[in-house]
Design a protein around this motif. Structure first.
Motif, PDB file in Angstrom:
ATOM      1  N   LEU A 109       0.814  -1.219   0.000  1.00  0.00           N
ATOM      2  CA  LEU A 109       0.000   0.000   0.000  1.00  0.00           C
ATOM      3  C   LEU A 109       0.850   1.272   0.000  1.00  0.00           C
ATOM      4  O   LEU A 109       0.313   2.367  -0.156  1.00  0.00           O
ATOM      5  CB  LEU A 109      -0.921   0.011   1.237  1.00  0.00           C
ATOM      6  N   ARG A 110       2.140   1.100   0.167  1.00  0.00           N
ATOM      7  CA  ARG A 110       3.039   2.256   0.192  1.00  0.00           C
ATOM      8  C   ARG A 110       2.988   2.984  -1.151  1.00  0.00           C
ATOM      9  O   ARG A 110       2.877   2.383  -2.199  1.00  0.00           O
ATOM     10  CB  ARG A 110       4.463   1.797   0.485  1.00  0.00           C
ATOM     11  N   SER A 111       3.065   4.294  -1.095  1.00  0.00           N
ATOM     12  CA  SER A 111       3.020   5.142  -2.292  1.00  0.00           C
ATOM     13  C   SER A 111       1.681   5.037  -3.016  1.00  0.00           C
ATOM     14  O   SER A 111       1.596   5.253  -4.222  1.00  0.00           O
ATOM     15  CB  SER A 111       4.180   4.802  -3.259  1.00  0.00           C
ATOM     16  N   THR A 112       0.632   4.663  -2.301  1.00  0.00           N
ATOM     17  CA  THR A 112      -0.738   4.705  -2.829  1.00  0.00           C
ATOM     18  C   THR A 112      -1.547   5.596  -1.893  1.00  0.00           C
ATOM     19  O   THR A 112      -1.080   5.945  -0.804  1.00  0.00           O
ATOM     20  CB  THR A 112      -1.377   3.297  -2.871  1.00  0.00           C
ATOM     21  N   PRO A 113      -2.760   5.977  -2.268  1.00  0.00           N
ATOM     22  CA  PRO A 113      -3.580   6.782  -1.353  1.00  0.00           C
ATOM     23  C   PRO A 113      -4.042   6.003  -0.122  1.00  0.00           C
ATOM     24  O   PRO A 113      -4.604   6.594   0.801  1.00  0.00           O
ATOM     25  CB  PRO A 113      -4.792   7.175  -2.220  1.00  0.00           C
ATOM     26  N   TYR A 114      -3.817   4.690  -0.100  1.00  0.00           N
ATOM     27  CA  TYR A 114      -4.360   3.847   0.965  1.00  0.00           C
ATOM     28  C   TYR A 114      -3.364   3.621   2.094  1.00  0.00           C
ATOM     29  O   TYR A 114      -2.143   3.628   1.893  1.00  0.00           O
ATOM     30  CB  TYR A 114      -4.765   2.490   0.396  1.00  0.00           C
ATOM     31  N   HIS A 115      -3.910   3.393   3.281  1.00  0.00           N
ATOM     32  CA  HIS A 115      -3.088   2.878   4.364  1.00  0.00           C
ATOM     33  C   HIS A 115      -3.850   1.744   5.036  1.00  0.00           C
ATOM     34  O   HIS A 115      -5.056   1.573   4.822  1.00  0.00           O
ATOM     35  CB  HIS A 115      -2.697   3.970   5.365  1.00  0.00           C
ATOM     36  N   MET A 116      -3.130   0.955   5.823  1.00  0.00           N
ATOM     37  CA  MET A 116      -3.692  -0.254   6.417  1.00  0.00           C
ATOM     38  C   MET A 116      -3.973  -0.057   7.894  1.00  0.00           C
ATOM     39  O   MET A 116      -3.204   0.588   8.608  1.00  0.00           O
ATOM     40  CB  MET A 116      -2.716  -1.414   6.250  1.00  0.00           C
ATOM     41  N   ILE A 117      -5.090  -0.633   8.344  1.00  0.00           N
ATOM     42  CA  ILE A 117      -5.338  -0.781   9.777  1.00  0.00           C
ATOM     43  C   ILE A 117      -5.521  -2.265  10.051  1.00  0.00           C
ATOM     44  O   ILE A 117      -5.981  -3.015   9.183  1.00  0.00           O
ATOM     45  CB  ILE A 117      -6.572   0.010  10.257  1.00  0.00           C
ATOM     46  N   VAL A 118      -5.125  -2.712  11.229  1.00  0.00           N
ATOM     47  CA  VAL A 118      -5.336  -4.086  11.638  1.00  0.00           C
ATOM     48  C   VAL A 118      -6.526  -4.119  12.580  1.00  0.00           C
ATOM     49  O   VAL A 118      -6.554  -3.416  13.585  1.00  0.00           O
ATOM     50  CB  VAL A 118      -4.091  -4.670  12.330  1.00  0.00           C
ATOM     51  N   THR A 119      -7.532  -4.911  12.226  1.00  0.00           N
ATOM     52  CA  THR A 119      -8.725  -5.057  13.052  1.00  0.00           C
ATOM     53  C   THR A 119      -8.676  -6.435  13.704  1.00  0.00           C
ATOM     54  O   THR A 119      -8.867  -7.449  13.041  1.00  0.00           O
ATOM     55  CB  THR A 119     -10.008  -4.920  12.199  1.00  0.00           C
ATOM     56  N   PRO A 120      -8.375  -6.490  14.999  1.00  0.00           N
ATOM     57  CA  PRO A 120      -8.214  -7.789  15.662  1.00  0.00           C
ATOM     58  C   PRO A 120      -9.518  -8.346  16.213  1.00  0.00           C
ATOM     59  O   PRO A 120     -10.484  -7.618  16.434  1.00  0.00           O
ATOM     60  CB  PRO A 120      -7.252  -7.454  16.802  1.00  0.00           C
ATOM     61  N   TYR A 121      -9.521  -9.653  16.408  1.00  0.00           N
ATOM     62  CA  TYR A 121     -10.608 -10.284  17.152  1.00  0.00           C
ATOM     63  C   TYR A 121     -10.017 -11.432  17.963  1.00  0.00           C
ATOM     64  O   TYR A 121      -8.988 -12.006  17.606  1.00  0.00           O
ATOM     65  CB  TYR A 121     -11.730 -10.770  16.231  1.00  0.00           C
ATOM     66  N   PHE A 122     -10.659 -11.754  19.082  1.00  0.00           N
ATOM     67  CA  PHE A 122     -10.156 -12.780  19.983  1.00  0.00           C
ATOM     68  C   PHE A 122     -10.660 -14.159  19.554  1.00  0.00           C
ATOM     69  O   PHE A 122     -11.729 -14.293  18.959  1.00  0.00           O
ATOM     70  CB  PHE A 122     -10.564 -12.472  21.420  1.00  0.00           C
ATOM     71  N   PRO A 123      -9.904 -15.210  19.877  1.00  0.00           N
ATOM     72  CA  PRO A 123     -10.307 -16.565  19.474  1.00  0.00           C
ATOM     73  C   PRO A 123     -11.696 -16.944  19.968  1.00  0.00           C
ATOM     74  O   PRO A 123     -12.396 -17.723  19.325  1.00  0.00           O
ATOM     75  CB  PRO A 123      -9.228 -17.444  20.112  1.00  0.00           C
ATOM     76  N   SER A 124     -12.097 -16.409  21.128  1.00  0.00           N
ATOM     77  CA  SER A 124     -13.415 -16.728  21.675  1.00  0.00           C
ATOM     78  C   SER A 124     -14.533 -15.901  21.041  1.00  0.00           C
ATOM     79  O   SER A 124     -15.718 -16.129  21.312  1.00  0.00           O
ATOM     80  CB  SER A 124     -13.422 -16.474  23.188  1.00  0.00           C
ATOM     81  N   GLU A 125     -14.160 -14.948  20.190  1.00  0.00           N
ATOM     82  CA  GLU A 125     -15.128 -14.035  19.591  1.00  0.00           C
ATOM     83  C   GLU A 125     -15.574 -14.551  18.223  1.00  0.00           C
ATOM     84  O   GLU A 125     -14.801 -15.169  17.491  1.00  0.00           O
ATOM     85  CB  GLU A 125     -14.471 -12.651  19.446  1.00  0.00           C
ATOM     86  N   ASP A 126     -16.803 -14.264  17.867  1.00  0.00           N
ATOM     87  CA  ASP A 126     -17.323 -14.597  16.548  1.00  0.00           C
ATOM     88  C   ASP A 126     -16.525 -13.822  15.490  1.00  0.00           C
ATOM     89  O   ASP A 126     -16.488 -12.588  15.538  1.00  0.00           O
ATOM     90  CB  ASP A 126     -18.807 -14.219  16.487  1.00  0.00           C
ATOM     91  N   PRO A 127     -15.879 -14.498  14.524  1.00  0.00           N
ATOM     92  CA  PRO A 127     -15.096 -13.785  13.502  1.00  0.00           C
ATOM     93  C   PRO A 127     -15.922 -12.815  12.664  1.00  0.00           C
ATOM     94  O   PRO A 127     -15.368 -11.948  11.993  1.00  0.00           O
ATOM     95  CB  PRO A 127     -14.537 -14.922  12.634  1.00  0.00           C
ATOM     96  N   MET A 128     -17.250 -12.975  12.690  1.00  0.00           N
ATOM     97  CA  MET A 128     -18.104 -12.048  11.947  1.00  0.00           C
ATOM     98  C   MET A 128     -18.150 -10.669  12.591  1.00  0.00           C
ATOM     99  O   MET A 128     -18.447  -9.677  11.922  1.00  0.00           O
ATOM    100  CB  MET A 128     -19.534 -12.601  11.859  1.00  0.00           C
ATOM    101  N   VAL A 129     -17.862 -10.583  13.891  1.00  0.00           N
ATOM    102  CA  VAL A 129     -18.002  -9.310  14.614  1.00  0.00           C
ATOM    103  C   VAL A 129     -17.141  -8.205  14.000  1.00  0.00           C
ATOM    104  O   VAL A 129     -17.648  -7.125  13.687  1.00  0.00           O
ATOM    105  CB  VAL A 129     -17.697  -9.499  16.111  1.00  0.00           C
ATOM    106  N   PRO A 130     -15.821  -8.416  13.808  1.00  0.00           N
ATOM    107  CA  PRO A 130     -15.021  -7.333  13.229  1.00  0.00           C
ATOM    108  C   PRO A 130     -15.388  -7.027  11.777  1.00  0.00           C
ATOM    109  O   PRO A 130     -15.282  -5.881  11.338  1.00  0.00           O
ATOM    110  CB  PRO A 130     -13.582  -7.854  13.333  1.00  0.00           C
ATOM    111  N   VAL A 131     -15.824  -8.038  11.034  1.00  0.00           N
ATOM    112  CA  VAL A 131     -16.214  -7.822   9.640  1.00  0.00           C
ATOM    113  C   VAL A 131     -17.450  -6.930   9.574  1.00  0.00           C
ATOM    114  O   VAL A 131     -17.499  -5.945   8.820  1.00  0.00           O
ATOM    115  CB  VAL A 131     -16.466  -9.167   8.930  1.00  0.00           C
ATOM    116  N   ARG A 132     -18.451  -7.261  10.381  1.00  0.00           N
ATOM    117  CA  ARG A 132     -19.665  -6.437  10.417  1.00  0.00           C
ATOM    118  C   ARG A 132     -19.341  -5.008  10.871  1.00  0.00           C
ATOM    119  O   ARG A 132     -19.888  -4.042  10.340  1.00  0.00           O
ATOM    120  CB  ARG A 132     -20.694  -7.049  11.365  1.00  0.00           C
ATOM    121  N   TYR A 133     -18.461  -4.900  11.855  1.00  0.00           N
ATOM    122  CA  TYR A 133     -18.118  -3.575  12.385  1.00  0.00           C
ATOM    123  C   TYR A 133     -17.528  -2.686  11.294  1.00  0.00           C
ATOM    124  O   TYR A 133     -17.943  -1.546  11.110  1.00  0.00           O
ATOM    125  CB  TYR A 133     -17.126  -3.704  13.545  1.00  0.00           C
ATOM    126  N   VAL A 134     -16.553  -3.216  10.566  1.00  0.00           N
ATOM    127  CA  VAL A 134     -15.895  -2.421   9.525  1.00  0.00           C
ATOM    128  C   VAL A 134     -16.885  -2.013   8.443  1.00  0.00           C
ATOM    129  O   VAL A 134     -16.924  -0.857   8.008  1.00  0.00           O
ATOM    130  CB  VAL A 134     -14.710  -3.201   8.911  1.00  0.00           C
TER     131      VAL A 134
END
Length: 351
Positions: A109-134
């Motif tokens: 993503l370097r030298s593009t208009p974009y930058h990256m964020i890391v959205t974490p989730y815990f093993p005990s958490e539903d993996p859909m939670v961070p996806v829905r949030y974003v």
């Protein structure tokens, strides 16, 4: 009475003009390059009618002064955030695979208009939670996912909504979305071919969690090739390559005690392989003499740890750069056929 802080010192610009020291803007770059603000903006957005030399000059100036676009302004103007979100479980191999993936996506993503964020989730958490949030908060323009399941509910949900994403790994809907994958079926085949060639007859697999697509591919390839080579092959029970080193070492010690005839082990990660080494050596056996270990790794390390280990390199750097480009392309042109790439592993005993 406290002194009144002085006004920001002026900074000389092009043609004797000055500007206040503060957050660099498009106007800052315009003054330093002598280009119109509109030209600067188009160059930073990789407009096709702007020459490569001009784009390079503008980007170098932007990097030098630390220019970052005003995200709120960009979102109001374009409806985009210029953010790509990498969704990761906190229970992952940070030492090797994940760290390399984060670094390579950021580089892509370097030298593009974009930058990256890391959205974490815990093993005990539903993996859909961070996806829905974003998606529901519109906090990114696209997602990058890993640890893919064959019928991953995250993928189904994103496809249904038409939200841009790319995956590190394939699903059963692989023809419909962007992905980059390592050919784990071939990895399993290569591992068994080499172990059989070295005379090993009783092979144990420390596999990833079997709910994930790459684990199923790896085990399918290994068991099929072992059967063709006339050797025994099974998956270790009660342990995965994603478990802690202590748990892997403990379970492998139990396996080696219960089945002293184990003479080959296939591992899916660097961390798991090192734990297996500890268990093998604690049992009084020698790696490469009594038991051969075959693993994959994202960073060349295992043969420095024990020269006798057999290792295949997984090019996570290429994967990350590919996924970054694929995610941006899905945002720019969702009607274009999705980018897809597959790395086929090779093995050399000299590597």
């Amino acid at each position: 009475m406290a002194d009144t802080p002085p006004d920001p010192a002026p900074k000389a610009g092009v043609g004797g003009k000055t500007e206040s020291v503060g957050r660099p803007t498009l106007k800052t770059i315009s003054q330093l390059t002598g280009l119109a603000v509109a030209t600067v903006s188009r160059a930073l957005h990789d407009a096709p009618d702007i020459g490569e030399a001009t784009k390079r000059r503008v980007q170098e100036t932007a990097d030098r002064v630390g220019y970052r676009p005003n995200r709120a302004g960009v979102r109001l103007r374009t409806g985009k955030t210029n953010v790509i979100s990498l969704v990761l479980s906190t229970d992952h191999d940070v030492m090797n695979h994940t760290a390399r993936l984060i670094s390579s996506i950021a580089g892509g993503l370097r030298s593009t208009p974009y930058h990256m964020i890391v959205t974490p989730y815990f093993p005990s958490e539903d993996p859909m939670v961070p996806v829905r949030y974003v998606v529901e908060t519109q906090s990114a323009d696209a997602l990058i996912l890993n640890q893919i399941e064959p019928r991953d509910p995250r993928i189904a949900w994103l496809l249904e909504r038409g939200f841009p994403f790319a995956t590190h790994g394939r699903s059963v809907w692989g023809d419909r979305h962007a992905w980059f994958d390592f050919d784990n079926t071939r990895f399993g085949e290569i591992a068994c071919e080499e172990l059989a060639r070295r005379g090993r007859r009783n092979v144990l697999i420390v596999a990833p969690p079997m709910g994930q697509n790459y684990a199923q591919n790896m085990v399918d390839g290994a068991t099929r090739q072992c059967a063709a080579s006339g050797i025994t092959c099974r998956v270790a029970e009660g342990v995965t390559s994603d478990d802690t080193s202590a748990h892997i070492q403990s379970r492998m010690a139990e396996e080696l005690t219960r089945d002293p005839g184990i003479d080959g082990v296939i591992s899916a990660s660097t961390t798991a392989c090192m734990a297996v080494v500890a268990a093998v050596e604690d049992s009084g056996r020698k790696v490469g003499a009594d038991v051969d270990l075959f693993s994959k790794e994202a960073v060349p390390f295992l043969r420095r740890f024990r020269r006798e280990i057999l290792a295949v390199h997984e090019d996570v750097a290429t994967a990350g750069a590919f996924l970054a480009k694929a995610a941006m392309e899905r945002v720019a042109d969702p009607n274009k056929p999705p980018m897809q790439g597959l790395e086929t592993p090779t093995f050399s005993s000299e590597s």
